[in-house]
Design a protein around this motif. Structure first.
Motif, PDB file in Angstrom:
ATOM      1  N   LEU A 310       0.547  -1.403  -0.054  1.00 58.68           N
ATOM      2  CA  LEU A 310      -0.110   0.228   0.128  1.00 58.68           C
ATOM      3  C   LEU A 310       0.858   1.358   0.092  1.00 58.68           C
ATOM      4  N   VAL A 311       1.984   1.612   0.866  1.00 51.77           N
ATOM      5  CA  VAL A 311       2.705   2.302   0.938  1.00 51.77           C
ATOM      6  C   VAL A 311       3.549   2.757  -0.147  1.00 51.77           C
ATOM      7  N   LEU A 312       3.852   1.608  -0.719  1.00 54.17           N
ATOM      8  CA  LEU A 312       4.813   1.738  -2.150  1.00 54.17           C
ATOM      9  C   LEU A 312       3.952   2.409  -3.175  1.00 54.17           C
ATOM     10  N   ASN A 313       2.581   1.667  -3.105  1.00 50.07           N
ATOM     11  CA  ASN A 313       1.719   2.239  -4.315  1.00 50.07           C
ATOM     12  C   ASN A 313       1.447   3.699  -4.263  1.00 50.07           C
ATOM     13  N   GLU A 314       1.447   4.314  -2.932  1.00 47.49           N
ATOM     14  CA  GLU A 314       1.233   5.756  -3.182  1.00 47.49           C
ATOM     15  C   GLU A 314       2.403   6.574  -3.647  1.00 47.49           C
ATOM     16  N   LEU A 315       3.516   6.013  -3.992  1.00 47.72           N
ATOM     17  CA  LEU A 315       4.552   6.838  -4.728  1.00 47.72           C
ATOM     18  C   LEU A 315       4.692   6.405  -5.977  1.00 47.72           C
ATOM     19  N   ARG A 316       3.678   5.687  -6.813  1.00 51.87           N
ATOM     20  CA  ARG A 316       3.786   5.373  -7.989  1.00 51.87           C
ATOM     21  C   ARG A 316       3.995   6.355  -9.008  1.00 51.87           C
ATOM     22  N   GLY A 317       3.051   7.124  -8.669  1.00 45.85           N
ATOM     23  CA  GLY A 317       3.026   8.448  -9.441  1.00 45.85           C
ATOM     24  C   GLY A 317       4.065   9.530  -9.494  1.00 45.85           C
ATOM     25  N   LEU A 318       4.733   9.314  -8.717  1.00 40.53           N
ATOM     26  CA  LEU A 318       5.879  10.581  -8.448  1.00 40.53           C
ATOM     27  C   LEU A 318       7.051  10.345  -9.750  1.00 40.53           C
ATOM     28  N   GLY A 319       7.202   9.111 -10.363  1.00 33.63           N
ATOM     29  CA  GLY A 319       8.009   8.856 -11.280  1.00 33.63           C
ATOM     30  C   GLY A 319       9.595   8.799 -11.005  1.00 33.63           C
ATOM     31  N   GLU A 335      11.603 -15.595  15.071  1.00 40.13           N
ATOM     32  CA  GLU A 335      10.883 -16.589  13.904  1.00 40.13           C
ATOM     33  C   GLU A 335       9.951 -15.555  13.264  1.00 40.13           C
ATOM     34  N   TRP A 336       9.437 -14.718  14.120  1.00 40.74           N
ATOM     35  CA  TRP A 336       8.367 -13.604  13.447  1.00 40.74           C
ATOM     36  C   TRP A 336       9.034 -12.804  12.572  1.00 40.74           C
ATOM     37  N   ARG A 337      10.372 -12.398  13.048  1.00 43.50           N
ATOM     38  CA  ARG A 337      11.019 -11.376  12.175  1.00 43.50           C
ATOM     39  C   ARG A 337      11.396 -12.136  10.639  1.00 43.50           C
ATOM     40  N   ARG A 338      11.795 -13.303  10.875  1.00 42.37           N
ATOM     41  CA  ARG A 338      12.084 -14.393   9.649  1.00 42.37           C
ATOM     42  C   ARG A 338      10.829 -14.245   8.814  1.00 42.37           C
ATOM     43  N   ARG A 339       9.778 -14.511   9.362  1.00 44.13           N
ATOM     44  CA  ARG A 339       8.560 -14.496   8.342  1.00 44.13           C
ATOM     45  C   ARG A 339       8.291 -13.184   7.992  1.00 44.13           C
ATOM     46  N   TYR A 340       8.157 -12.178   8.861  1.00 48.87           N
ATOM     47  CA  TYR A 340       7.996 -10.811   8.330  1.00 48.87           C
ATOM     48  C   TYR A 340       8.924 -10.397   7.026  1.00 48.87           C
ATOM     49  N   ILE A 341      10.126 -10.842   7.070  1.00 48.97           N
ATOM     50  CA  ILE A 341      11.024 -10.095   6.067  1.00 48.97           C
ATOM     51  C   ILE A 341      10.559 -10.773   4.946  1.00 48.97           C
ATOM     52  N   THR A 342      10.307 -12.130   4.860  1.00 47.76           N
ATOM     53  CA  THR A 342       9.668 -13.056   3.697  1.00 47.76           C
ATOM     54  C   THR A 342       8.563 -12.143   3.051  1.00 47.76           C
ATOM     55  N   GLU A 343       7.602 -11.992   4.018  1.00 48.42           N
ATOM     56  CA  GLU A 343       6.266 -11.545   3.550  1.00 48.42           C
ATOM     57  C   GLU A 343       6.291 -10.052   2.964  1.00 48.42           C
ATOM     58  N   THR A 344       7.026  -9.272   3.927  1.00 49.13           N
ATOM     59  CA  THR A 344       7.265  -7.746   3.516  1.00 49.13           C
ATOM     60  C   THR A 344       7.975  -7.909   1.943  1.00 49.13           C
ATOM     61  N   LEU A 345       9.070  -8.675   1.977  1.00 46.51           N
ATOM     62  CA  LEU A 345       9.630  -8.669   0.498  1.00 46.51           C
ATOM     63  C   LEU A 345       8.774  -9.267  -0.599  1.00 46.51           C
ATOM     64  N   SER A 346       7.935  -9.883  -0.353  1.00 47.09           N
ATOM     65  CA  SER A 346       6.727 -10.452  -1.273  1.00 47.09           C
ATOM     66  C   SER A 346       5.993  -9.209  -1.885  1.00 47.09           C
ATOM     67  N   ASN A 347       5.629  -8.472  -0.646  1.00 51.41           N
ATOM     68  CA  ASN A 347       4.712  -7.392  -0.891  1.00 51.41           C
ATOM     69  C   ASN A 347       5.651  -6.405  -1.683  1.00 51.41           C
ATOM     70  N   VAL A 348       6.780  -6.188  -1.520  1.00 49.90           N
ATOM     71  CA  VAL A 348       7.873  -5.250  -2.621  1.00 49.90           C
ATOM     72  C   VAL A 348       7.525  -5.687  -3.877  1.00 49.90           C
ATOM     73  N   GLN A 349       7.876  -7.009  -4.159  1.00 47.43           N
ATOM     74  CA  GLN A 349       7.689  -7.640  -5.522  1.00 47.43           C
ATOM     75  C   GLN A 349       6.352  -7.392  -5.969  1.00 47.43           C
ATOM     76  N   LEU A 350       5.156  -7.326  -5.261  1.00 52.08           N
ATOM     77  CA  LEU A 350       3.894  -7.133  -5.754  1.00 52.08           C
ATOM     78  C   LEU A 350       3.943  -5.756  -6.301  1.00 52.08           C
ATOM     79  N   ALA A 351       4.393  -4.992  -5.350  1.00 53.12           N
ATOM     80  CA  ALA A 351       4.322  -3.172  -5.572  1.00 53.12           C
ATOM     81  C   ALA A 351       5.296  -3.079  -7.028  1.00 53.12           C
ATOM     82  N   ALA A 353       5.525  -5.152  -9.506  1.00 53.26           N
ATOM     83  CA  ALA A 353       4.678  -5.701 -10.474  1.00 53.26           C
ATOM     84  C   ALA A 353       3.540  -4.700 -10.851  1.00 53.26           C
ATOM     85  N   ASP A 354       2.921  -3.812  -9.719  1.00 51.39           N
ATOM     86  CA  ASP A 354       2.120  -2.883  -9.938  1.00 51.39           C
ATOM     87  C   ASP A 354       2.866  -1.564 -10.570  1.00 51.39           C
ATOM     88  N   GLY A 355       4.153  -1.471 -10.726  1.00 51.40           N
ATOM     89  CA  GLY A 355       4.645  -0.666 -11.250  1.00 51.40           C
ATOM     90  C   GLY A 355       5.449   0.535 -10.618  1.00 51.40           C
TER      91      GLY A 355
END
Ligand code: BGC
Length: 414
Positions: A310-319, A335-351, A353-355
């Protein structure tokens, strides 16, 4: 940038972030040092006297980063060491930072250098600090010195760290020096002076190093409406406007980013819900609370990896290219930190892909360190530090992050 299959774009920066005062130790010429000596300011009476002794152990620390396959590291240069009194520069300290940055280069790690990360020389603080009208000009001689004498070793520049959070902690909640409370007018002066400082620093850096990317790091607060009702949506939008302030008025963001940022730096950790509440006139009729059902970190705030998209998508229009200049979790549950890193990074990948043009991720932080008013009891690190011996131990989450960095991909994890 092109991506490898299931992976991140080629040349993606994998790093961690630290700040001088939180790790170096013996940083006595700052407003923070003075603040720490006042009873009740820091949890458990901790001080930054030792921190992680990174000032002397940087070689060992950078070797650990290398072991974790990092190709970048964000760190700050301590203004009060370089300019202990106005206009007087300490050649020995400049040499020290040349050694530090040179060592990173030797290890194949690209430095992103922050010029201001929350601490101020005492002489500057005594003149009113960032609330004073000539703050930006007072900062400039230090910037010039660093640009001239260290600039050849710097990869990317980050002028100021999180003006919104800095101003709010120092002048509204009182958690940072000067420990003032409720001074909203000062908060706005501070963010605007930091914007000026950023613009002046941008010019100074670009004149000497036109190809070096320059930006700043914004602390991205995420405010979600408690319901679909118009009044709760108003509460979230108003919070966003008041507290998630870039160092510019929202309407001018695009213009400022266009002319004085080569990239946008974003630090994101947490989110809150907002509801309209007629019983809270002092809080602009807004009640803010943790997001139900989401885990709460040791900072007492809710975190969710999907918010990164969500946060990254707010920046999409700034070019502009985006670097995640900070993101992490305050927890002893590695263990939570490990999971959090993977899941955050997969959201970075989605962002991506969103452009959104994301070019790098800097985890906060490499070693457990002096977490400001919370002292040493709150742990964000990928590497633990024994408080008695200062021995470093890489945590499983650190090894995990190292594997991701090595493969530039999440796909090898499964
Ligand atoms: C700051 C760091 C701090 C971290 C965790 C960031 O906003 O830049 O200095 O340690 O948050 O609280």
């Amino acid at each position: 940038m092109t991506a490898n299959v299931g992976g991140f774009p080629q040349g993606f920066l994998w790093g961690t972030t630290s700040a001088a005062h939180q790790v170096e130790g013996n940083d006595r010429n700052t407003d923070w040092w003075e603040f720490e000596q006042q009873p009740g300011r820091i949890a458990n009476g901790d001080t930054s006297e030792i921190a992680t002794d990174h000032y002397h152990r940087y070689r060992e620390d950078f070797a650990l980063l290398r072991e974790l396959n990092q190709n970048a590291h964000r760190l700050s240069i301590e203004w009060s060491r370089i300019e202990p009194s106005p206009g007087e520069f300490d050649a020995r300290q400049i040499r020290h930072y040349r050694d530090v940055l040179g060592e990173l280069r030797e290890q194949g790690i690209q430095p992103m250098v922050t010029l201001h990360h929350f601490t101020n020389p005492l002489w500057f603080a005594r003149k009113g600090g960032w609330a004073s009208n000539d703050a930006a000009h007072a900062f400039l001689p230090f910037v010039h010195r660093v640009v001239d004498q260290l600039g050849d070793l710097v990869g990317l520049w980050c002028t100021v760290n999180e003006p919104n959070l800095y101003g709010a902690n120092a002048w509204v909640s009182g958690e940072f020096p000067p420990g003032r409370r409720g001074d909203i007018a000062a908060l706005y002066r501070v963010t605007s002076n930091m914007r000026k400082a950023h613009e002046l620093a941008y010019g100074a850096i670009k004149r000497k190093w036109p190809d070096a990317p320059v930006g700043l790091s914004h602390h991205k607060l995420l405010f979600l409406p408690a319901s679909d009702k118009r009044r709760d949506r108003w509460a979230a939008a108003t919070s966003q406007l008041a507290l998630d302030r870039w160092p510019v008025a929202p309407g001018r963001l695009r213009r400022v980013v266009e002319s004085t940022c080569d990239y946008v730096g974003i630090a994101h950790y947490w989110g809150q819900m907002c509801a309209f509440d007629p019983r809270r006139p002092k809080d602009q009729f807004i009640r803010r609370f943790n997001v139900p059902g989401r885990p709460v970190t040791d900072m007492g705030l809710s975190a969710d990896p999907s918010w990164m998209r969500l946060v990254l998508n707010e920046l999409r229009g700034l070019g502009k290219p985006v670097y995640i200049t900070e993101n992490g979790l305050a927890t002893d549950d590695d263990e939570w930190r490990r999971r959090y890193i993977t899941e955050t990074l997969s959201n970075v990948q989605l962002a991506i892909a969103d452009g959104v043009d994301v070019r790098g991720y800097f985890h906060w932080t490499n070693t457990d360190n002096f977490e400001w008013a919370r002292g040493y009891a709150t742990h964000f690190g990928l590497i633990g530090v024994d408080r008695k011996t200062l021995e470093r131990t890489i945590k499983p989450s650190g090894r995990h992050y190292g594997r991701i960095a090595a493969s530039n991909s999440l796909s090898l994890l499964h």
